[in-house]
Design an enzyme around this catalytic site. Sequence first.
Site, mmCIF file in Angstrom:
data_model
loop_
_atom_site.group_PDB
_atom_site.id
_atom_site.type_symbol
_atom_site.label_atom_id
_atom_site.label_comp_id
_atom_site.label_asym_id
_atom_site.label_seq_id
_atom_site.Cartn_x
_atom_site.Cartn_y
_atom_site.Cartn_z
ATOM 1 N N SER A 156 13.429 -7.939 3.574
ATOM 2 C CA SER A 156 12.626 -6.715 3.576
ATOM 3 C C SER A 156 11.587 -6.723 4.694
ATOM 4 O O SER A 156 11.166 -7.773 5.173
ATOM 5 C CB SER A 156 11.896 -6.556 2.240
ATOM 6 O OG SER A 156 12.788 -6.623 1.163
HETATM 7 N N1 SAH Z 1 13.643 -10.148 -1.696
HETATM 8 C C1 SAH Z 1 14.596 -10.324 -0.636
HETATM 9 C C2 SAH Z 1 15.225 -8.997 -0.238
HETATM 10 C C3 SAH Z 1 16.697 -9.168 -0.110
HETATM 11 S S1 SAH Z 1 17.679 -7.721 -0.077
HETATM 12 C C4 SAH Z 1 13.976 -11.057 0.538
HETATM 13 O O1 SAH Z 1 12.784 -11.378 0.509
HETATM 14 O O2 SAH Z 1 14.691 -11.370 1.493
HETATM 15 C C5 SAH Z 1 18.166 -7.555 -1.761
HETATM 16 C C6 SAH Z 1 18.946 -8.682 -2.374
HETATM 17 O O3 SAH Z 1 19.304 -8.265 -3.699
HETATM 18 C C7 SAH Z 1 20.250 -9.061 -1.674
HETATM 19 O O4 SAH Z 1 20.254 -10.413 -1.370
HETATM 20 C C8 SAH Z 1 21.321 -8.720 -2.707
HETATM 21 O O5 SAH Z 1 22.430 -9.613 -2.693
HETATM 22 C C9 SAH Z 1 20.550 -8.840 -4.004
HETATM 23 N N2 SAH Z 1 21.134 -8.124 -5.129
HETATM 24 C C10 SAH Z 1 21.758 -6.915 -5.153
HETATM 25 N N3 SAH Z 1 22.154 -6.612 -6.395
HETATM 26 C C11 SAH Z 1 21.770 -7.659 -7.186
HETATM 27 C C12 SAH Z 1 21.907 -7.942 -8.577
HETATM 28 N N4 SAH Z 1 22.498 -7.089 -9.428
HETATM 29 N N5 SAH Z 1 21.402 -9.106 -9.041
HETATM 30 C C13 SAH Z 1 20.796 -9.988 -8.206
HETATM 31 N N6 SAH Z 1 20.643 -9.778 -6.891
HETATM 32 C C14 SAH Z 1 21.117 -8.626 -6.382
#
Ligand code: SAH
Length: 222
Positions: free
Chosen positions: A69
Amino acid sequence: MQRSIQGIGMTSQRTRDRLVERLREKGITDERVLEVMRTTPRHLFIDEALAHRAYEDSSLPIGHGQTISQPYIVAKMTEVLLEPGIPDFVLEVGTGSGYQSAVLSRLVPKVYTVERISGLLDKAREAHRLIGIRNIYTKHSDGSWGWPQHAPYPAIMVTAAPEQIPESLLEQLAVGGRMVIPVGTISGDQQLKLITRVSVTNFEEHTLDAVRFVPLLDGSVR
Ligand code: SAH
């Protein structure tokens, strides 16, 4: 491949200071959050090829079609979640690169985080280990179901967008607890929401910002 934390020299500290100035200009005021953003090495959560862009205020690809993000969003969500005070522990859904959980781990005693892609979780754990973080607990699972074992949570942060807030996450929010979550479709509008559980049956909802997150998907994968 091994990465070292050497090289977080003055250059990178200066660019991090500059990022914090930008966050202030954009309206982040919580000094605790700004200090953590100033001292957390975001470049270690990004592939080396993109590491030179780590302190720009933008989201970046982290593989598997996912993104780390934008720093402003990380700061904003953290600030909103912790505004009434520091909770004893927090649940994050969507570990991704592990950067947001690293930021939380410096403010909250215990961080539980769930990720559905195990390849990302392995890298996130490695980055946490490298910078010596020991209060983050990870789970490879579909985070739409939360992490029932440690519920109820005084704070929940979701970093992928569902079209509707999953029931399980509402159920696992403690009375008096707060959840920050983007809601909406990938193509259409997404809004960052603050949900407060005011009683067992009552939830208050505030809309904060228009945002763009990757979707919250079903199931877990390698
Ligand atoms: N907080 C993260 C943002 C990553 S983007 C950071 O600091 O980098 C969002 C993430 O959510 C992705 O890695 C994606 O694989 C995950 N995601 C999407 N759907 C999900 C679910 N149902 N359960 C767990 N993770 C999920």
